[in-house]
Design a protein around this motif. Sequence first.
Motif, short mmCIF file in Angstrom:
data_model
loop_
_atom_site.label_atom_id
_atom_site.label_comp_id
_atom_site.label_asym_id
_atom_site.label_seq_id
_atom_site.Cartn_x
_atom_site.Cartn_y
_atom_site.Cartn_z
N ILE A 76 0.84 -1.20 0.00
CA ILE A 76 0.00 0.00 0.00
C ILE A 76 0.88 1.25 0.00
O ILE A 76 1.75 1.40 0.85
N PRO A 77 0.66 2.18 -0.93
CA PRO A 77 1.44 3.43 -0.93
C PRO A 77 1.27 4.18 0.40
O PRO A 77 0.17 4.23 0.95
N PHE A 78 2.36 4.75 0.88
CA PHE A 78 2.37 5.38 2.20
C PHE A 78 2.93 6.79 2.08
O PHE A 78 4.04 6.98 1.60
N ILE A 79 2.15 7.78 2.50
CA ILE A 79 2.56 9.18 2.44
C ILE A 79 2.64 9.75 3.85
O ILE A 79 1.67 9.68 4.61
N PHE A 80 3.80 10.29 4.21
CA PHE A 80 3.93 10.99 5.48
C PHE A 80 3.40 12.41 5.33
O PHE A 80 3.67 13.10 4.35
N LEU A 81 2.65 12.85 6.37
CA LEU A 81 2.12 14.20 6.43
C LEU A 81 2.62 14.77 7.76
O LEU A 81 2.16 14.35 8.82
N SER A 82 3.59 15.68 7.71
CA SER A 82 4.23 16.09 8.96
C SER A 82 4.66 17.54 8.92
O SER A 82 4.95 18.10 7.87
N HIS A 87 15.71 18.36 6.99
CA HIS A 87 16.09 17.50 5.86
C HIS A 87 16.36 16.07 6.31
O HIS A 87 16.01 15.11 5.61
N LYS A 88 16.98 15.91 7.48
CA LYS A 88 17.30 14.57 7.97
C LYS A 88 16.03 13.78 8.25
O LYS A 88 15.97 12.57 8.01
N GLU A 89 15.00 14.45 8.77
CA GLU A 89 13.73 13.77 9.04
C GLU A 89 13.06 13.33 7.74
O GLU A 89 12.53 12.23 7.64
N ILE A 90 13.11 14.21 6.74
CA ILE A 90 12.52 13.86 5.45
C ILE A 90 13.27 12.68 4.84
O ILE A 90 12.67 11.72 4.35
N ARG A 91 14.60 12.73 4.91
CA ARG A 91 15.44 11.65 4.38
C ARG A 91 15.14 10.35 5.11
O ARG A 91 15.03 9.29 4.50
N LEU A 92 14.98 10.43 6.44
CA LEU A 92 14.69 9.24 7.23
C LEU A 92 13.36 8.64 6.81
O LEU A 92 13.24 7.42 6.67
N MET A 94 11.90 8.80 3.89
CA MET A 94 12.02 8.15 2.59
C MET A 94 12.85 6.88 2.70
O MET A 94 12.58 5.88 2.03
N ASP A 95 13.88 6.89 3.57
CA ASP A 95 14.70 5.69 3.76
C ASP A 95 13.88 4.55 4.37
O ASP A 95 14.15 3.38 4.11
N PHE A 96 12.89 4.90 5.18
CA PHE A 96 12.03 3.88 5.77
C PHE A 96 11.12 3.24 4.72
O PHE A 96 10.50 2.22 4.96
N GLY A 97 11.04 3.86 3.55
CA GLY A 97 10.26 3.28 2.47
C GLY A 97 8.99 4.04 2.12
O GLY A 97 8.15 3.53 1.37
N ALA A 98 8.83 5.25 2.68
CA ALA A 98 7.64 6.04 2.34
C ALA A 98 7.66 6.43 0.87
O ALA A 98 8.72 6.61 0.27
N ASP A 99 6.48 6.57 0.29
CA ASP A 99 6.38 6.95 -1.12
C ASP A 99 6.45 8.46 -1.31
O ASP A 99 6.83 8.92 -2.39
N LYS A 164 24.25 6.93 -0.73
CA LYS A 164 25.39 6.88 0.17
C LYS A 164 25.45 5.52 0.87
O LYS A 164 24.42 4.85 1.06
N GLU A 165 26.66 5.15 1.24
CA GLU A 165 26.86 3.93 2.01
C GLU A 165 26.01 4.01 3.28
O GLU A 165 26.05 4.98 4.01
N GLY A 166 25.19 2.98 3.50
CA GLY A 166 24.32 2.97 4.67
C GLY A 166 22.88 3.34 4.37
O GLY A 166 21.98 3.07 5.17
N ASP A 167 22.63 3.99 3.19
CA ASP A 167 21.25 4.29 2.80
C ASP A 167 20.48 2.99 2.56
O ASP A 167 21.04 1.99 2.11
N ARG A 168 19.18 3.02 2.85
CA ARG A 168 18.35 1.85 2.59
C ARG A 168 18.21 1.64 1.08
O ARG A 168 17.94 2.58 0.33
#
Length: 344
Positions: A76-82, A87-92, A94-99, A164-168
């Motif tokens: 199921i597509p997942f959109i964060f609304l926050s 920038h780090k939170e946004i990156r986190l 997306m790294d968790f797999g949010a669409d 980057k090394e370590g990115d999901r």
Amino acid sequence: MKRILIVEDDAALRENTAKLLALENFEVITAANCSEGIRLARESNPDIIICDILMPEKDGFNVLKEFSSNDHTRHIPFIFLSAKTNHKEIRLGMDFGADDYIIKPFDEEELLSAIKSRMAKVHILNNIISLPQHEPYKNIEDLKKYFDDHGDFSHHLKGETIYKEGDRANKIFLILKGLVKTHKMDQNGKKLITSIQKPEDFMGLTSFIDNNPYQESATVVEDRDLAGVNKQILKELLSENCDLSLELMNILTDNLSDIKDHLLQMAYSSVSKKTAQTILQFAEVLDKGPLGEIKISRSDLASVAGIAPESLIRTLSDFKKKGIIEIEGRNIKILKLNELQNLE
């Protein structure tokens, strides 16, 4: 009618967003907390989930993690609304797999556009995954054509970081145009280039299984175009084509063999031989021919060769004095191929 689940603890925002989406002919289900949202997602099987991050009990990251680990909800597509704009939170997120990640306060059109585009993408991907088993993806060339036809296209400029090394690792990439270098940092903070990849090469295969992090970083050497395919879709294609899976395994085996040879060269060869072999390697990758002219930074040459930039520059000067190569700015032209190949 498409069904949307909103998980948001702010009652006013939750109700207003629900009304907005209802006016767009969506069926809307709402939850005031994460536990309720998880329960409703399992019961109602929504077409898309919109979720806040900061909520009581569990945060949105934990919700996404739970959805991603469940076979019934992971698609199921997942959109964060926050309201979190860091920038780090946004990156986190997306790294968790949010669409997608939409920042409050949001524009109505922005939210609607994100929802409709994600639903369209799911529709397309579902059609791709449900292709009959006789679909002719039987070899690597067919797989490359699939990437070219159906992959997510992106253009990157020289010096730009792809991952980057370590990115999901959520995607596998095919280089369509340009050059990319992959590199790691050693324990002393020194950058070591592990490979130079050219058009028609795959990237990200080291993290092919599950959602493991990338084991190296990737940076653009020449402006380049990429096509990316979600790993889950690629798994579906490979599971239906044994010959294709074996051919891809052969590519991985060849890559490992090349890395082993490169490490042995770095460990035991002289500075002259390391420099010569690196020049030849770049000429081959850049497809400049045996007497071609390559344009590459001295730092990249040194990183691939595994020697200090100062040692590389001295060695290049020595090669130039002997008439083996010609140097003009960043350009290096091979003049005596046999001598370069036979240096010890």
